[in-house]
Motif scaffolding. Structure first.
Motif, short mmCIF file in Angstrom:
data_model
loop_
_atom_site.label_atom_id
_atom_site.label_comp_id
_atom_site.label_asym_id
_atom_site.label_seq_id
_atom_site.Cartn_x
_atom_site.Cartn_y
_atom_site.Cartn_z
N LEU A 179 79.72 16.05 49.14
CA LEU A 179 79.44 17.37 48.54
C LEU A 179 80.93 17.96 48.11
O LEU A 179 81.04 18.62 46.73
CB LEU A 179 78.65 18.37 49.34
N ASP A 180 81.86 17.87 48.97
CA ASP A 180 83.08 18.36 48.63
C ASP A 180 83.73 17.67 47.33
O ASP A 180 84.35 18.24 46.49
CB ASP A 180 84.08 18.38 49.54
N ALA A 181 83.37 16.38 47.30
CA ALA A 181 84.14 15.54 45.98
C ALA A 181 83.29 16.24 44.73
O ALA A 181 84.17 16.53 43.82
CB ALA A 181 83.91 14.15 46.11
N ASN A 182 82.09 16.47 44.87
CA ASN A 182 81.46 17.10 43.62
C ASN A 182 82.09 18.55 43.22
O ASN A 182 82.36 18.96 42.23
CB ASN A 182 79.96 17.02 43.78
N LEU A 197 87.53 22.21 39.14
CA LEU A 197 88.27 21.61 38.13
C LEU A 197 88.02 22.12 36.81
O LEU A 197 88.70 22.54 35.75
CB LEU A 197 88.86 20.22 38.48
N LEU A 198 86.64 21.70 36.81
CA LEU A 198 85.97 21.91 35.29
C LEU A 198 85.92 23.46 35.01
O LEU A 198 86.44 24.08 34.00
CB LEU A 198 84.48 21.45 35.31
N GLU A 199 85.67 24.18 36.09
CA GLU A 199 85.75 25.71 36.07
C GLU A 199 87.11 26.30 35.58
O GLU A 199 87.41 27.12 34.64
CB GLU A 199 85.17 26.50 37.03
N LYS A 200 88.23 25.51 36.24
CA LYS A 200 89.49 25.89 35.78
C LYS A 200 90.02 25.79 34.55
O LYS A 200 90.57 26.31 33.83
CB LYS A 200 90.05 25.35 37.00
N GLN A 201 89.53 24.51 34.15
CA GLN A 201 89.95 23.86 32.76
C GLN A 201 89.23 24.70 31.61
O GLN A 201 89.71 24.79 30.35
CB GLN A 201 89.66 22.33 32.65
N HIS A 202 87.92 25.18 31.98
CA HIS A 202 87.25 25.68 30.94
C HIS A 202 86.63 27.14 31.55
O HIS A 202 85.46 27.26 31.98
CB HIS A 202 85.63 24.91 30.58
N PRO A 203 87.48 28.25 31.48
CA PRO A 203 87.55 29.58 32.25
C PRO A 203 85.87 30.28 31.51
O PRO A 203 85.55 31.21 32.38
CB PRO A 203 88.33 30.13 31.98
N PRO A 241 80.78 29.82 33.73
CA PRO A 241 80.49 30.81 34.71
C PRO A 241 81.34 30.21 36.11
O PRO A 241 81.08 28.99 36.40
CB PRO A 241 78.91 30.64 35.31
N GLN A 242 82.03 31.04 36.74
CA GLN A 242 82.92 30.73 37.73
C GLN A 242 82.16 30.82 39.30
O GLN A 242 82.71 31.45 40.23
CB GLN A 242 84.18 31.53 37.89
N ILE A 243 81.15 30.12 39.45
CA ILE A 243 80.34 30.31 40.55
C ILE A 243 81.11 29.64 41.64
O ILE A 243 81.14 30.17 42.67
CB ILE A 243 79.00 29.66 40.29
N ARG A 244 81.57 28.33 41.72
CA ARG A 244 82.21 27.69 42.48
C ARG A 244 83.40 28.45 42.91
O ARG A 244 83.76 28.61 44.28
CB ARG A 244 82.60 26.46 42.21
N HIS A 245 84.43 29.28 42.12
CA HIS A 245 85.57 29.96 42.37
C HIS A 245 85.18 31.29 43.36
O HIS A 245 85.65 31.44 44.35
CB HIS A 245 86.18 30.29 41.31
N ASN A 246 84.06 31.87 42.77
CA ASN A 246 83.25 33.06 43.66
C ASN A 246 82.74 32.60 45.13
O ASN A 246 83.05 33.25 45.89
CB ASN A 246 82.19 33.74 42.49
#
Length: 182
Positions: free
Chosen positions: A86-89, A95-101, A104-109
């Motif tokens: 799960l962590d790998a995904n 990384l995808l959210e960081k590269q494409h702001p 939706p920033q769900i994982r960061h949130n």
């Protein structure tokens, strides 16, 4: 990458996260059932002493140790295998959210809401507390069973139980490291 490709990639990562999260939920359900079955076995031993093949205190101690071993085995599959997958995904999604702001920033949130530590420390408590209680109850039952024995023998039971729990606790904290947000 085009917008649709980015969205498809995000969906694939999300689907994979859901799969591993569901697998972990199943292990935690089994863990809860295992703990309840252990308590049911203890209750049986307390109420049906005549039906037991040997002394109830020894029977309860064995049930407790078997319950603790089962919880450790479930913990191993849950956190040492599926949590890492799960962590790998999740990291790829971050990384995808960081590269494409604009995604939706769900994982960061999610990380922010959990102090950038994730939920892993709480899940470790889910497994470690029942293991600690079962080992302590098992040690107490053995101490009562060997009540005629000397102090050092009974102290040895507690020391061995403490060392077993400590090694499990050490392993659980170092094998399932909490990672920081990138």
């Amino acid at each position: 990458m085009e917008v649709q490709q980015i969205l498809d990639l995000n969906k694939q990562i999300t689907d994979s996260e859901k799969h591993f999260n569901n697998m972990q939920n199943e292990y935690r359900k089994i863990g809860s059932g295992w703990l309840l079955a252990t308590f049911a076995g203890i209750g049986f031993a307390l109420t049906q002493k005549a039906a037991l093949p040997f002394h109830p205190l020894l029977f309860i101690a064995l049930i407790c140790y078997a319950g603790a071993i089962g919880m450790i085995m479930l913990w191993n599959m849950d956190l040492s295998v599926y949590q890492k997958l799960l962590d790998a995904n999740f990291k790829e999604g971050l990384l995808l959210e960081k590269q494409h702001p604009w995604i939706p920033q769900i994982r960061h949130n999610m990380l922010e809401f959990h102090g950038n530590r994730g939920v892993l420390p709480r899940v470790i408590w889910f497994y470690s507390m029942p293991v600690m209680v079962l080992i302590a109850v098992g040690a107490y039952q053995l101490t009562l069973f060997y009540s005629e024995s000397g102090f050092f023998f009974k102290a040895g039971i507690w020391v061995i139980s403490f060392l077993l729990y400590s090694s499990f606790s050490y392993f659980s904290r170092h094998e399932s490291r909490v990672w920081k947000k990138n």
